[in-house]
Scaffold this motif. Structure first.
Motif, PDB file in Angstrom:
ATOM      1  N   GLN A   1       6.644  10.105  -6.919  1.00  0.00           N
ATOM      2  CA  GLN A   1       5.188  10.278  -6.605  1.00  0.00           C
ATOM      3  C   GLN A   1       4.133   9.328  -6.128  1.00  0.00           C
ATOM      4  O   GLN A   1       3.541   9.266  -5.233  1.00  0.00           O
ATOM      5  N   GLY A   2       4.626   8.055  -6.582  1.00  0.00           N
ATOM      6  CA  GLY A   2       3.871   6.981  -6.477  1.00  0.00           C
ATOM      7  C   GLY A   2       4.347   6.262  -5.289  1.00  0.00           C
ATOM      8  O   GLY A   2       3.399   5.514  -4.760  1.00  0.00           O
ATOM      9  N   SER A   3       5.494   6.631  -4.823  1.00  0.00           N
ATOM     10  CA  SER A   3       6.016   5.818  -3.435  1.00  0.00           C
ATOM     11  C   SER A   3       6.542   7.257  -2.624  1.00  0.00           C
ATOM     12  O   SER A   3       7.742   7.221  -2.269  1.00  0.00           O
ATOM     13  N   PRO A   4       5.501   7.841  -2.102  1.00  0.00           N
ATOM     14  CA  PRO A   4       5.980   9.064  -1.051  1.00  0.00           C
ATOM     15  C   PRO A   4       6.831   8.554   0.191  1.00  0.00           C
ATOM     16  O   PRO A   4       6.273   7.330   0.461  1.00  0.00           O
ATOM     17  N   GLU A   5       7.357   9.208   0.673  1.00  0.00           N
ATOM     18  CA  GLU A   5       7.767   9.077   2.023  1.00  0.00           C
ATOM     19  C   GLU A   5       6.615   9.133   2.997  1.00  0.00           C
ATOM     20  O   GLU A   5       6.253  10.439   3.291  1.00  0.00           O
ATOM     21  N   ILE A   6       6.301   8.369   3.941  1.00  0.00           N
ATOM     22  CA  ILE A   6       5.249   8.393   4.704  1.00  0.00           C
ATOM     23  C   ILE A   6       5.913   7.870   6.084  1.00  0.00           C
ATOM     24  O   ILE A   6       6.464   6.727   6.153  1.00  0.00           O
ATOM     25  N   ARG A   7       5.384   8.710   7.347  1.00  0.00           N
ATOM     26  CA  ARG A   7       5.966   8.211   8.621  1.00  0.00           C
ATOM     27  C   ARG A   7       4.502   8.105   9.542  1.00  0.00           C
ATOM     28  O   ARG A   7       3.779   8.991   9.514  1.00  0.00           O
ATOM     29  N   TRP A   8       4.373   6.868   9.897  1.00  0.00           N
ATOM     30  CA  TRP A   8       3.020   6.492  10.798  1.00  0.00           C
ATOM     31  C   TRP A   8       3.562   6.247  12.460  1.00  0.00           C
ATOM     32  O   TRP A   8       4.691   5.620  12.391  1.00  0.00           O
ATOM     33  N   ARG A   9       2.798   6.628  13.107  1.00  0.00           N
ATOM     34  CA  ARG A   9       2.880   6.143  14.502  1.00  0.00           C
ATOM     35  C   ARG A   9       2.027   4.810  14.832  1.00  0.00           C
ATOM     36  O   ARG A   9       0.713   4.869  14.433  1.00  0.00           O
ATOM     37  N   TYR A  10       2.210   4.031  15.595  1.00  0.00           N
ATOM     38  CA  TYR A  10       1.860   2.563  15.838  1.00  0.00           C
ATOM     39  C   TYR A  10       1.564   2.319  17.384  1.00  0.00           C
ATOM     40  O   TYR A  10       2.732   1.823  17.975  1.00  0.00           O
ATOM     41  N   ALA A  11       0.537   2.479  17.772  1.00  0.00           N
ATOM     42  CA  ALA A  11       0.289   2.270  19.366  1.00  0.00           C
ATOM     43  C   ALA A  11       0.053   0.990  19.511  1.00  0.00           C
ATOM     44  O   ALA A  11      -0.683   0.303  18.882  1.00  0.00           O
TER      45      ALA A  11
END
Length: 362
Positions: free
Chosen positions: A26-36
């Motif tokens: 829970q402290g390290s969730p899997e997160i995906r971001w886009r980076y323009a």
């Protein structure tokens, strides 16, 4: 007895593990971001620095936080990165904030004020002189938070089809020039054009523009400017440095776990060293190759530099009276510069000047 103690302890250990594992997850969730980004992939230092940054974030977070970089034009054009981050089209971007001086001239302080600071001074002012707090006060109005990342170092004055002998040669000159410097050139009669990196060469080749500045020898060589304009001028007085920024949508930033925010901050600072060091390593040999390819290296005449300096300071005085953000940043930066320049004169300038005089004697 001992066996019962062991089983009891083992059971407690298993229970603890069963509780701890979900807590860590829970402290390290899997997160995906886009980076323009504002850079074409061909620029392996500016865009390459963005790739380096995303790898560092992944390493720090054990691959839980994945940030995917996109070159200019893949999601939005290079000069629309701030808007894309602001409105949530992407979570994050990498850009030179002076591209958005049309929204507010104060954005130029985040990247490079013409006749402002050099690379060491700029990052010092941002991190230790209160500059970044002022930048983020401005960015907050666009729902964005920024962290400084790679800098190009002092830039070149650009490529010109014709020689610049006096201030008269500036009048009517159609020049691609980034950020606020175009306002200064316009005051002297030039016709500034703001064009993204990947579009400069065809504009120069077709004669749509008469001159263009970009970064320095390494990137300029990659973009092929020497093939369509021979006169290569220095110094790039509008960019004694060129400070890039990672910018995050403020809502997305605030929603991140604190250790993911720390990962972005740490990787951004690491990327600064990577980009600036790489440019310093690659510009010198690239300049030699450009000269072999036919570039004619020229210093701007003193008359031109002084006219530009005078025009710049007139504009700054006017804007400081009418634009609160600009006034605060200009006061902060000039106060810092007043303290820094004497020290740099005593230490850096004296050492560099001596070493340059002695280089032919070793």
């Amino acid at each position: 007895m001992e066996r019962r103690k062991f089983l009891k302890a083992g059971g407690l250990g298993l229970a603890a593990s069963a509780v701890a594992a979900p807590a860590i997850a829970q402290g390290s969730p899997e997160i995906r971001w886009r980076y323009a980004t504002s850079w074409p992939k061909s620029l392996d230092t500016l865009y390459g620095g963005c790739e380096y940054f995303t790898k560092k974030v992944a390493e720090i977070t054990d691959n839980k936080f994945q940030i995917q970089p996109f070159a200019a034009g893949e999601i939005v054009p290079g000069l629309q990165v701030l808007d894309a981050v602001s409105n949530g089209t992407v979570e994050m971007g990498n850009t030179a904030l002076y591209y958005y001086w049309g929204k507010n001239p104060a954005f130029t302080f985040a990247t490079a004020l013409p006749f402002g600071l050099n690379t060491r001074q700029q990052i010092s002012w941002l991190l230790w002189g209160g500059g970044q707090e002022l930048v983020n006060d401005l960015l907050k109005e666009h729902n964005v938070y920024g962290i400084p990342t790679g800098s190009t170092g002092a830039q070149m004055g650009g490529w010109f089809r014709k020689e610049i002998k006096s201030i008269d040669d500036i009048k009517g000159l159609k020049m691609r020039i980034g950020g606020f410097a175009g306002t200064i050139m316009a005051k002297l009669g030039a016709v500034p054009q703001q064009i993204a990196g990947g579009d400069i060469y065809p504009a120069l080749e077709k004669g749509t523009i008469d001159a263009a500045e970009w970064v320095g020898p390494y990137d300029d060589e990659k973009l092929g400017f020497v093939k369509v304009a021979k006169y290569y001028y220095y110094p790039g007085w509008w960019e004694g440095t060129s400070q890039g920024h990672n910018i995050m949508n403020l809502d997305k930033w605030n929603a991140l776990p604190k250790h993911y925010q720390a990962a972005i901050d740490s990787a951004s600072r690491d990327t600064f060293t990577w980009i600036t060091g790489k440019y310093d390593a690659l510009n010198a040999p690239a300049l030699k190759r450009l000269l072999v390819s036919g570039a004619i290296l020229k210093a701007f005449p003193q008359e031109v530099l002084e006219a530009c300096y005078g025009a710049a300071n007139e504009i700054y005085a006017d804007l400081s009276k009418t634009n609160p953000h600009f006034g605060k940043m200009y006061a902060s930066m000039t106060a810092y510069r007043g303290e820094a320049l004497p020290w740099f004169q005593v230490a850096e300038l004296s050492f560099d000047s001596f070493m340059m005089r002695m280089r032919t004697k070793t």
